[in-house]
Design an enzyme around this catalytic site. Structure first.
Site, PDB file in Angstrom:
ATOM      1  N   THR A 175      11.065  -8.183 -58.342  1.00  0.00           N
ATOM      2  CA  THR A 175      12.579  -7.871 -58.876  1.00  0.00           C
ATOM      3  C   THR A 175      13.232  -7.099 -57.982  1.00  0.00           C
ATOM      4  OG1 THR A 175      12.112  -8.182 -61.257  1.00  0.00           O
ATOM      5  CG2 THR A 175      13.958  -6.676 -60.910  1.00  0.00           C
ATOM      6  N   ARG A 203      10.937 -16.815 -72.052  1.00  0.00           N
ATOM      7  CA  ARG A 203      10.408 -15.433 -72.134  1.00  0.00           C
ATOM      8  C   ARG A 203      11.708 -14.420 -71.269  1.00  0.00           C
ATOM      9  NH1 ARG A 203       9.645 -11.410 -67.758  1.00  0.00           N
ATOM     10  NH2 ARG A 203       8.349  -9.700 -68.620  1.00  0.00           N
ATOM     11  N   VAL A 204      12.143 -13.750 -71.946  1.00  0.00           N
ATOM     12  CA  VAL A 204      12.959 -12.605 -71.026  1.00  0.00           C
ATOM     13  C   VAL A 204      12.374 -11.348 -70.948  1.00  0.00           C
ATOM     14  CG1 VAL A 204      15.395 -11.622 -71.382  1.00  0.00           C
ATOM     15  CG2 VAL A 204      15.052 -13.988 -72.069  1.00  0.00           C
ATOM     16  N   GLY A 205      12.579 -10.985 -69.670  1.00  0.00           N
ATOM     17  CA  GLY A 205      12.014  -9.495 -69.501  1.00  0.00           C
ATOM     18  C   GLY A 205      13.082  -8.437 -69.471  1.00  0.00           C
ATOM     19  N   ASP A 206      12.624  -7.306 -69.016  1.00  0.00           N
ATOM     20  CA  ASP A 206      13.542  -6.001 -69.356  1.00  0.00           C
ATOM     21  C   ASP A 206      14.804  -6.253 -68.409  1.00  0.00           C
ATOM     22  OD1 ASP A 206      11.683  -6.170 -67.084  1.00  0.00           O
ATOM     23  OD2 ASP A 206      12.912  -4.191 -66.444  1.00  0.00           O
ATOM     24  N   THR A 226      11.647  -1.937 -62.202  1.00  0.00           N
ATOM     25  CA  THR A 226      10.749  -3.062 -61.837  1.00  0.00           C
ATOM     26  C   THR A 226       9.481  -3.115 -62.304  1.00  0.00           C
ATOM     27  OG1 THR A 226       9.806  -4.341 -60.033  1.00  0.00           O
ATOM     28  CG2 THR A 226      10.483  -2.088 -59.518  1.00  0.00           C
ATOM     29  N   GLY A 227       8.764  -4.038 -62.710  1.00  0.00           N
ATOM     30  CA  GLY A 227       7.406  -3.932 -63.021  1.00  0.00           C
ATOM     31  C   GLY A 227       7.212  -4.732 -64.300  1.00  0.00           C
ATOM     32  N   HIS A 228       6.231  -4.270 -65.187  1.00  0.00           N
ATOM     33  CA  HIS A 228       5.839  -5.116 -66.330  1.00  0.00           C
ATOM     34  C   HIS A 228       6.910  -5.052 -67.567  1.00  0.00           C
ATOM     35  CE1 HIS A 228       2.711  -5.687 -69.832  1.00  0.00           C
ATOM     36  NE2 HIS A 228       3.708  -6.763 -69.887  1.00  0.00           N
ATOM     37  N   GLY A 229       7.820  -5.991 -67.515  1.00  0.00           N
ATOM     38  CA  GLY A 229       8.948  -6.192 -68.287  1.00  0.00           C
ATOM     39  C   GLY A 229       8.631  -5.730 -69.831  1.00  0.00           C
TER      40      GLY A 229
END
Ligand code: ASP
Length: 318
Positions: A175, A203-206, A226-229
């Site tokens: 990201t 799927r929607v992330g952070d 950024t990273g694991h949403g």
């Protein structure tokens, strides 16, 4: 004035490191040039992120990571620290610059977040071109999907116990984001992503979520993550960093403590960049790498600061 960009919490092989660093340096320079020409922080972060959305090495716009169905679905957010206005889009499949569509959501609608087909209908209404999904796909993203196959494997790869870098393909996550403070004292954030390789369709992330993928408030500062949403959402990481600043010795300390909290509480890994009035930038990550760059007008050296590995801090004149 200051602008910071990141090209994602990731791990890359040697060949790709050079491309990643070139990408973040190009983006920070574009953003800084617009700040120096009198633009607002909001314009500068949009410009920097837009530059990375054109770069197939980055996981956003053209070159986004792929869903488990092999398609592109992008999320993005922009936020203005002066007014607390924000615009975001999620799950858009036909937009080259999701950050500019987010800006249009902020400036030209009554809402904060549009998803999927509604977002794309809005894009057409405000004159933003729709492109084919295939035109957003790059071979690096296809290689990543072939290698990882599932979302769970992509996430696993960033855990500290799996930090060996042996693959040929560009790695996750990637990201992009930017935070800035302009000459008028206003701060802003922009974050844009294709999400995580192998994510389920829908799927929607952070990244498009206020307080998770980004946050900006003149009274405290601006953050892009950024990273694991899923981990970032559950810990409201961007807002948490701003909150942590109140009791921290520095912005860097607040970033580090918040990332450690995320690792400890939800076994989640990632990175963040942050700016705040009268503070040096905060830049941190718990993944093996995160490309970043910044330019600070108060810097006597007048150079681009950048790096990608843990404890790496390089400079280059511009
Ligand atoms: N945070 C993003 C997401 O979970 C991925 C990333 O930062 O690379 O969608």
């Amino acid at each position: 004035m200051i602008i910071v960009v990141h090209g994602g919490a990731a791990k890359c092989n040697e060949q790709l490191i050079a491309l990643k660093l070139a990408g973040v340096k190009r983006a920070v320079k574009e953003g800084y040039d617009s700040l120096a020409n009198g633009s607002t922080a909001l314009d500068a972060v949009e410009r920097a992120v837009s530059c990375m959305e054109n770069d197939p090495i980055m996981n956003c716009g053209y070159g986004s990571s792929l869903t488990d169905a092999g398609t592109v679905e992008c999320d993005a957010i922009i936020m203005d620290g002066q007014t607390l206005k924000s615009g975001a889009v999620a799950g858009v499949q036909h937009i080259l610059h999701p950050i500019s569509l987010s800006r249009a959501v902020m400036d030209r609608s009554d809402h904060c977040l549009f998803i999927g087909s509604g977002a794309e209908q809005f894009a057409q209404e405000v004159g933003i071109e729709l492109v084919t999904n295939e035109s957003l796909i790059h071979e690096f993203a296809q290689k990543r999907l072939k290698e990882y196959k599932t979302f769970a494997r992509t996430i696993d790869d960033d855990k500290p116990e799996n930090q060996v870098i042996e693959s040929e393909s560009p790695k996750e996550h990637d990201t992009v984001g930017s935070v800035a403070i302009d000459q008028y004292g206003n701060c802003a954030v922009a974050t844009s992503t294709g999400g995580i390789t192998g994510k389920r369709v829908g799927r929607v992330g952070d990244s498009p979520i206020i307080g998770a993928g980004g946050y900006a408030d003149n009274s405290c500062g601006a953050v892009s993550t950024t990273g694991h949403g899923e981990a970032i959402m559950r810990t409201c990481l961007s807002r948490h960093i701003m909150y942590e600043l109140i009791s921290s010795v520095s912005l860097q300390d607040a970033v580090d403590k918040s990332l450690q909290m995320m690792a400890k509480r939800v076994d989640g890994y990632g990175g963040a960049i942050a700016v705040a009035p009268n503070q040096k930038p905060g830049i941190g990550f718990t993944t093996p790498m995160m490309s970043w760059a910044y330019i600070d007008s108060n810097d006597s050296q007048q150079c681009i600061h950048y790096g990608i590995r843990v404890d790496e801090h390089l400079t280059q004149n511009f």
